[in-house]
Design a protein around this motif. Structure first.
Motif, mmCIF file in Angstrom:
data_model
loop_
_atom_site.group_PDB
_atom_site.id
_atom_site.type_symbol
_atom_site.label_atom_id
_atom_site.label_comp_id
_atom_site.label_asym_id
_atom_site.label_seq_id
_atom_site.Cartn_x
_atom_site.Cartn_y
_atom_site.Cartn_z
ATOM 1 N N GLY A 52 17.897 -1.632 -46.820
ATOM 2 C CA GLY A 52 17.143 -2.849 -46.523
ATOM 3 C C GLY A 52 17.254 -3.173 -45.043
ATOM 4 N N ARG A 53 17.690 -4.389 -44.754
ATOM 5 C CA ARG A 53 17.868 -4.784 -43.352
ATOM 6 C C ARG A 53 19.215 -4.331 -42.796
ATOM 7 N NH1 ARG A 53 15.449 -10.972 -42.949
ATOM 8 N NH2 ARG A 53 13.318 -10.459 -43.655
ATOM 9 N N ASN A 54 20.091 -3.938 -43.680
ATOM 10 C CA ASN A 54 21.415 -3.495 -43.244
ATOM 11 C C ASN A 54 21.452 -1.981 -43.078
ATOM 12 O OD1 ASN A 54 22.529 -6.131 -43.333
ATOM 13 N ND2 ASN A 54 22.812 -5.926 -45.534
ATOM 14 N N VAL A 55 22.397 -1.502 -42.294
ATOM 15 C CA VAL A 55 22.598 -0.067 -42.117
ATOM 16 C C VAL A 55 24.089 0.233 -42.216
ATOM 17 C CG1 VAL A 55 20.556 0.236 -40.652
ATOM 18 C CG2 VAL A 55 22.767 -0.281 -39.595
ATOM 19 N N LYS A 56 24.413 1.437 -42.607
ATOM 20 C CA LYS A 56 25.800 1.890 -42.649
ATOM 21 C C LYS A 56 25.866 3.286 -42.056
ATOM 22 C CE LYS A 56 27.614 -0.804 -46.527
ATOM 23 N NZ LYS A 56 28.524 -1.562 -45.637
ATOM 24 N N LEU A 57 26.966 3.568 -41.396
ATOM 25 C CA LEU A 57 27.131 4.883 -40.795
ATOM 26 C C LEU A 57 27.241 5.960 -41.865
ATOM 27 C CD1 LEU A 57 29.737 4.076 -38.001
ATOM 28 C CD2 LEU A 57 27.417 4.924 -37.605
ATOM 29 N N THR A 58 26.597 7.083 -41.607
ATOM 30 C CA THR A 58 26.834 8.255 -42.430
ATOM 31 C C THR A 58 28.187 8.853 -42.034
ATOM 32 O OG1 THR A 58 25.776 9.722 -40.824
ATOM 33 C CG2 THR A 58 24.364 8.770 -42.531
ATOM 34 N N ARG A 59 28.602 9.858 -42.758
ATOM 35 C CA ARG A 59 29.876 10.498 -42.430
ATOM 36 C C ARG A 59 29.837 11.102 -41.035
ATOM 37 N NH1 ARG A 59 32.944 14.912 -46.316
ATOM 38 N NH2 ARG A 59 34.848 15.088 -45.083
ATOM 39 N N ILE A 60 28.724 11.767 -40.701
ATOM 40 C CA ILE A 60 28.595 12.354 -39.363
ATOM 41 C C ILE A 60 28.428 11.257 -38.315
ATOM 42 C CG2 ILE A 60 26.065 12.637 -39.401
ATOM 43 C CD1 ILE A 60 28.608 15.185 -38.019
ATOM 44 N N GLY A 61 27.824 10.126 -38.741
ATOM 45 C CA GLY A 61 27.677 8.990 -37.833
ATOM 46 C C GLY A 61 29.021 8.396 -37.458
ATOM 47 N N GLN A 62 29.940 8.325 -38.437
ATOM 48 C CA GLN A 62 31.281 7.812 -38.182
ATOM 49 C C GLN A 62 32.023 8.723 -37.209
ATOM 50 O OE1 GLN A 62 32.742 4.870 -39.302
ATOM 51 N NE2 GLN A 62 34.289 5.475 -37.793
ATOM 52 N N MET A 63 31.878 10.017 -37.397
ATOM 53 C CA MET A 63 32.520 10.971 -36.496
ATOM 54 C C MET A 63 31.962 10.833 -35.071
ATOM 55 S SD MET A 63 32.564 15.140 -36.681
ATOM 56 C CE MET A 63 30.895 15.242 -35.989
ATOM 57 N N PHE A 64 30.636 10.689 -34.979
ATOM 58 C CA PHE A 64 30.001 10.536 -33.679
ATOM 59 C C PHE A 64 30.467 9.249 -32.999
ATOM 60 C CE2 PHE A 64 26.251 9.292 -31.060
ATOM 61 C CZ PHE A 64 26.249 10.370 -30.191
ATOM 62 N N LEU A 65 30.605 8.171 -33.783
ATOM 63 C CA LEU A 65 31.071 6.894 -33.228
ATOM 64 C C LEU A 65 32.461 7.041 -32.625
ATOM 65 C CD1 LEU A 65 30.832 3.814 -32.825
ATOM 66 C CD2 LEU A 65 31.772 3.542 -35.136
ATOM 67 N N GLU A 66 33.358 7.714 -33.320
ATOM 68 C CA GLU A 66 34.722 7.893 -32.818
ATOM 69 C C GLU A 66 34.729 8.624 -31.484
ATOM 70 O OE1 GLU A 66 36.750 9.852 -35.990
ATOM 71 O OE2 GLU A 66 36.644 8.118 -37.337
ATOM 72 N N HIS A 67 33.886 9.640 -31.355
ATOM 73 C CA HIS A 67 33.803 10.373 -30.089
ATOM 74 C C HIS A 67 33.213 9.495 -28.989
ATOM 75 C CE1 HIS A 67 35.145 14.349 -31.282
ATOM 76 N NE2 HIS A 67 34.373 14.297 -32.360
ATOM 77 N N MET A 68 32.192 8.709 -29.334
ATOM 78 C CA MET A 68 31.555 7.855 -28.330
ATOM 79 C C MET A 68 32.482 6.728 -27.872
ATOM 80 S SD MET A 68 28.721 9.213 -27.559
ATOM 81 C CE MET A 68 29.627 10.751 -27.798
ATOM 82 N N GLU A 69 33.313 6.219 -28.772
ATOM 83 C CA GLU A 69 34.283 5.192 -28.385
ATOM 84 C C GLU A 69 35.258 5.748 -27.354
ATOM 85 O OE1 GLU A 69 34.520 2.378 -32.401
ATOM 86 O OE2 GLU A 69 35.832 4.124 -32.206
ATOM 87 N N GLN A 70 35.691 6.991 -27.568
ATOM 88 C CA GLN A 70 36.584 7.627 -26.598
ATOM 89 C C GLN A 70 35.865 7.853 -25.275
ATOM 90 O OE1 GLN A 70 39.882 8.222 -26.937
ATOM 91 N NE2 GLN A 70 39.673 7.119 -28.870
ATOM 92 N N ALA A 71 34.601 8.274 -25.353
ATOM 93 C CA ALA A 71 33.834 8.513 -24.126
ATOM 94 C C ALA A 71 33.641 7.225 -23.338
ATOM 95 C CB ALA A 71 32.475 9.117 -24.481
ATOM 96 N N MET A 72 33.358 6.123 -24.040
ATOM 97 C CA MET A 72 33.160 4.840 -23.360
ATOM 98 C C MET A 72 34.449 4.361 -22.703
ATOM 99 S SD MET A 72 29.996 4.138 -23.526
ATOM 100 C CE MET A 72 29.936 2.410 -23.050
ATOM 101 N N LYS A 73 35.579 4.648 -23.341
ATOM 102 C CA LYS A 73 36.860 4.294 -22.726
ATOM 103 C C LYS A 73 37.042 5.021 -21.407
ATOM 104 C CE LYS A 73 39.767 3.004 -26.675
ATOM 105 N NZ LYS A 73 40.974 3.374 -27.472
ATOM 106 N N VAL A 74 36.666 6.296 -21.400
ATOM 107 C CA VAL A 74 36.788 7.094 -20.176
ATOM 108 C C VAL A 74 35.875 6.539 -19.078
ATOM 109 C CG1 VAL A 74 36.395 9.369 -19.159
ATOM 110 C CG2 VAL A 74 37.477 9.179 -21.401
ATOM 111 N N ILE A 75 34.657 6.173 -19.459
ATOM 112 C CA ILE A 75 33.711 5.619 -18.485
ATOM 113 C C ILE A 75 34.215 4.280 -17.951
ATOM 114 C CG2 ILE A 75 31.389 4.660 -18.220
ATOM 115 C CD1 ILE A 75 30.465 6.797 -20.265
ATOM 116 N N ASP A 76 34.666 3.412 -18.855
ATOM 117 C CA ASP A 76 35.192 2.106 -18.428
ATOM 118 C C ASP A 76 36.393 2.268 -17.510
ATOM 119 O OD1 ASP A 76 33.270 0.868 -19.936
ATOM 120 O OD2 ASP A 76 34.585 0.430 -21.635
#
Length: 301
Positions: A52-76
């Motif tokens: 509906g109007r909500n979304v949830k991460l897929t399993r691969i989406g969760q994995m991608f999020l974890e990598h992006m969080e680490q990448a954003m930490k490096v950028i910050d």
């Protein structure tokens, strides 16, 4: 893959709602949806399950999020490092601390430091003993004030700043309240007010009692120093707490009594990551901490 796509993806993942993410990002919902679609197309996978109007991460989406969080930490961290090298006296220091050092030790040191570096900024977060150690190791904090200082963590450098006494806090009506000192064994039959299990201050007290052959009887628990003081003030038991937490005064109807035979103490210090290089402003504060408490110790002698 664009930086903007990553920002939009992380905001949608956080809120699990495209419209709410768009409002937070101050952009149109259609722009967020389009960027997420383009990102998924580029990656060749679905990052979200639409409900509906909500979304949830897929399993691969969760994995991608974890990598992006680490990448954003490096950028910050890179952006922060550049800013501090341009002007180290205006940098930000991220410090973790326990409740027992919140009322006196931390404010005193920060106040003294800012007399020399008034434009320095601080990000402060209170945490449990385990959270402070993990926060420093994982980069959430630049350093943490902590007690006792951990000695077995190979990924950390721990520096002891001072050793403090653990004292008894009693209600004024307690039979031992008029003593100049008391033996720990005299508290064998008392009802204790303590931190919950898992808190390091509780472990220090329990270990000291066990060395004398008894287990403290815990009648009430409090998750911060003020709660514990309040319970003692209400006459619901006695407690053992770091003496420094009473520097600003005692709760109503209570008295501090030193513990002897044995003295119960804990080390208080600072931990930093062993491998990660300190930024200029962080290094300034770290060196200041060591000098500040060294001079304080010499003065007290």
């Amino acid at each position: 893959m664009e930086f903007r796509q990553i920002q939009y993806f992380m905001e949608v993942a956080k809120r699990e709602h495209v419209t709410e993410a768009a409002l937070e990002l101050h952009v149109a919902q259609s722009a967020v949806s389009r960027q997420i679609f383009n990102l998924e197309k580029e990656l060749g996978v679905d990052l979200f399950i639409r409900e509906g109007r909500n979304v949830k991460l897929t399993r691969i989406g969760q994995m991608f999020l974890e990598h992006m969080e680490q990448a954003m930490k490096v950028i910050d961290e890179a952006q922060r490092e550049i800013k501090e090298y341009l002007d180290p006296m205006k940098g930000t220091i991220r410090i973790g601390f326990p409740t027992s050092l919140a009322s006196y030790t931390l404010p005193t040191t920060i106040s003294a430091f800012r007399e020399h570096y008034p434009q320095a900024k601080f990000q402060l977060k209170q945490g449990s003993y385990k959270e402070l150690i993990e926060g420093v190791m994982h980069g959430e904090f630049d350093m943490a004030l902590i007690g006792p200082v951990p000695k077995q963590e190979k990924n950390l450098i721990g520096t002891t700043l001072f050793t403090e006494k653990i004292v008894a806090l009693l209600h004024l009506s307690h039979p031992l309240s008029d003593r100049t000192s008391i033996k720990l064994s005299q508290l064998r039959e008392e009802s204790f007010v303590m931190f919950p299990k898992g808190f390091v201050l509780r472990e220090i007290i329990v270990n000291a009692c066990e060395q004398l052959g008894f287990q403290p009887k815990v009648s009430f628990e409090g998750e911060d120093i003020d709660s514990i003081k309040g319970l003692v003030s209400a006459g619901l038991g006695i407690t053992l707490i770091p003496e420094i937490t009473l520097v600003e005064g005692f709760p109503r109807s209570t008295v501090k009594v030193p513990i002897i035979e044995p003295e119960v103490t804990r080390t208080v210090g600072v931990i930093i990551p062993r491998e990660r290089k300190m930024l200029p402003t962080v290094k300034l504060f770290y060196e200041f901490l060591k000098d500040f408490f060294s001079m304080l110790d010499q003065y007290q002698r």
